[in-house]
Design an enzyme around this catalytic site. Structure first.
Site, PDB file in Angstrom:
ATOM      1  N   SER A 126     -16.263  12.156 -24.865  1.00  0.00           N
ATOM      2  CA  SER A 126     -15.885  10.804 -25.257  1.00  0.00           C
ATOM      3  C   SER A 126     -17.142  10.040 -25.639  1.00  0.00           C
ATOM      4  O   SER A 126     -18.265  10.521 -25.464  1.00  0.00           O
ATOM      5  CB  SER A 126     -15.147  10.079 -24.115  1.00  0.00           C
ATOM      6  OG  SER A 126     -16.008   9.904 -23.006  1.00  0.00           O
ATOM      7  N   GLY A 127     -16.949   8.838 -26.167  1.00  0.00           N
ATOM      8  CA  GLY A 127     -18.048   7.914 -26.399  1.00  0.00           C
ATOM      9  C   GLY A 127     -19.148   8.415 -27.304  1.00  0.00           C
ATOM     10  O   GLY A 127     -18.906   9.051 -28.334  1.00  0.00           O
ATOM     11  N   SER A 138     -31.218   3.977 -21.013  1.00  0.00           N
ATOM     12  CA  SER A 138     -30.573   2.682 -21.196  1.00  0.00           C
ATOM     13  C   SER A 138     -31.556   1.570 -20.860  1.00  0.00           C
ATOM     14  O   SER A 138     -32.426   1.740 -19.999  1.00  0.00           O
ATOM     15  CB  SER A 138     -29.341   2.558 -20.303  1.00  0.00           C
ATOM     16  OG  SER A 138     -28.815   1.238 -20.330  1.00  0.00           O
ATOM     17  N   GLY A 176     -21.447  10.721 -26.940  1.00  0.00           N
ATOM     18  CA  GLY A 176     -21.589  12.168 -27.076  1.00  0.00           C
ATOM     19  C   GLY A 176     -20.594  12.756 -28.053  1.00  0.00           C
ATOM     20  O   GLY A 176     -20.949  13.610 -28.874  1.00  0.00           O
ATOM     21  N   GLY A 220     -21.696  15.444 -21.722  1.00  0.00           N
ATOM     22  CA  GLY A 220     -20.981  14.179 -21.834  1.00  0.00           C
ATOM     23  C   GLY A 220     -20.426  13.980 -23.232  1.00  0.00           C
ATOM     24  O   GLY A 220     -20.420  12.873 -23.777  1.00  0.00           O
ATOM     25  N   ALA A 221     -19.929  15.061 -23.824  1.00  0.00           N
ATOM     26  CA  ALA A 221     -19.509  15.032 -25.226  1.00  0.00           C
ATOM     27  C   ALA A 221     -18.007  14.900 -25.398  1.00  0.00           C
ATOM     28  O   ALA A 221     -17.501  15.043 -26.513  1.00  0.00           O
ATOM     29  CB  ALA A 221     -19.998  16.295 -25.942  1.00  0.00           C
ATOM     30  N   TYR A 274     -27.563   2.628 -10.799  1.00  0.00           N
ATOM     31  CA  TYR A 274     -27.458   3.110 -12.181  1.00  0.00           C
ATOM     32  C   TYR A 274     -28.764   2.851 -12.930  1.00  0.00           C
ATOM     33  O   TYR A 274     -29.275   3.726 -13.639  1.00  0.00           O
ATOM     34  CB  TYR A 274     -26.292   2.415 -12.880  1.00  0.00           C
ATOM     35  CG  TYR A 274     -26.169   2.769 -14.344  1.00  0.00           C
ATOM     36  CD1 TYR A 274     -25.709   4.023 -14.744  1.00  0.00           C
ATOM     37  CD2 TYR A 274     -26.519   1.852 -15.323  1.00  0.00           C
ATOM     38  CE1 TYR A 274     -25.610   4.350 -16.091  1.00  0.00           C
ATOM     39  CE2 TYR A 274     -26.413   2.163 -16.667  1.00  0.00           C
ATOM     40  CZ  TYR A 274     -25.957   3.420 -17.049  1.00  0.00           C
ATOM     41  OH  TYR A 274     -25.859   3.739 -18.375  1.00  0.00           O
TER      42      TYR A 274
END
Length: 270
Positions: free
Chosen positions: A12-13, A135, A15, A9-10, A161
């Protein structure tokens, strides 16, 4: 220190921010993402942050366990040492969807896929560490080890989620108990200003709502957990900021963690 750090998950955001920070410190970063365009753009940013050092890259969609296995094969073939695996890929699915592997898409992408990847890299990670992006949304849902395929009739996006984020915390604590030679931690990155979410309203919230955490700040927490001296961290711990916090009771349930581990192992074939 020249570490090899794999970040899923690198593209964007959180990561991507962490990948840039780690590359700037001189680490060899392996950037893993789903979308080829965003992945290519991310690789260029990480390369620039690392003063021209070419990062590793691999495209994989975690809604396919075969793609997770291909990623693991690539990593094992390419990198004789993996110092850190950052299981950061994740998302929320607006409507019920079953993957071709037969599982609900949120629980597969956020839990089963990183569970499988970590198992496939387990021997390479001995004496190293795993950082799982969880989270505080874990308070919204409880994973059911007996129903990893989900139920379209009762599906609720945020509850599912939350269950997947609870699974991240449970996996971390159970990994600490079963694999004491690997430092395993999970963390809450904050509510991050990013392209996370599903549907126009949620995407607008994560882009414009006041008080959100910047990707750079959340990435700095991931970077710290990936690089801090091992004796300064608590294996199995759930971090909020730089402190270990007690998650909700269901996410600290050792019996549930053990059941989820066994059901997940059966589901992914490890």
């Amino acid at each position: 220190m020249d570490r090899t750090i794999v970040i899923t998950g690198a593209s964007s955001g959180v990561g991507l921010a962490a990948a840039e920070q780690l590359a700037a410190q001189g680490d060899q970063v392996v950037v893993v993402g789903r979308d080829p365009g965003r992945l290519a753009a991310a690789v260029e940013k990480v390369k620039a942050a690392g003063e021209g050092r070419e990062p590793g890259r691999f495209q994989a969609d975690f809604e396919s366990l075969d793609e997770v296995r291909a990623l693991a094969d690539h990593l094992l073939t390419t990198y004789p040492v993996i110092d850190v695996l950052a299981n950061n890929a994740g998302g929320i699915v607006g409507k019920y969807r079953k993957t071709k592997d037969g599982y609900e898409a949120t629980i597969q992408g956020n839990h089963l896929a990183p569970f499988l990847l970590t198992h496939l890299l387990r021997e390479r990670l001995s004496g190293k560490r795993v950082v799982n992006t969880a989270s505080d949304a874990h308070s919204a849902g409880v994973p059911d080890p007996d129903r990893l395929a989900g139920d379209p009739a009762t599906y609720r996006a945020y509850r599912t989620y939350g269950a997947s984020k609870s699974a991240n915390i449970l996996f971390t604590s159970e990994a600490h108990r079963r694999w004491p030679d690997i430092l395993s931690v999970s963390f809450h990155p904050g509510v991050v200003r990013t392209n996370f979410g599903t549907g126009r309203a949620m995407r607008l919230f994560y882009k414009y709502a006041p008080g959100l955490v910047s990707p750079e700040k959340a990435g700095a927490l991931l970077t710290w957990l990936a690089t801090a001296p091992a004796d300064e961290l608590v294996s199995g711990g759930y971090y909020v900021g730089h402190q270990v916090r007690q998650p909700r009771p269901h996410a600290a349930d050792e019996a549930l963690a053990s059941r989820l581990w066994d059901a997940s192992a059966e589901a992914v074939g490890v």
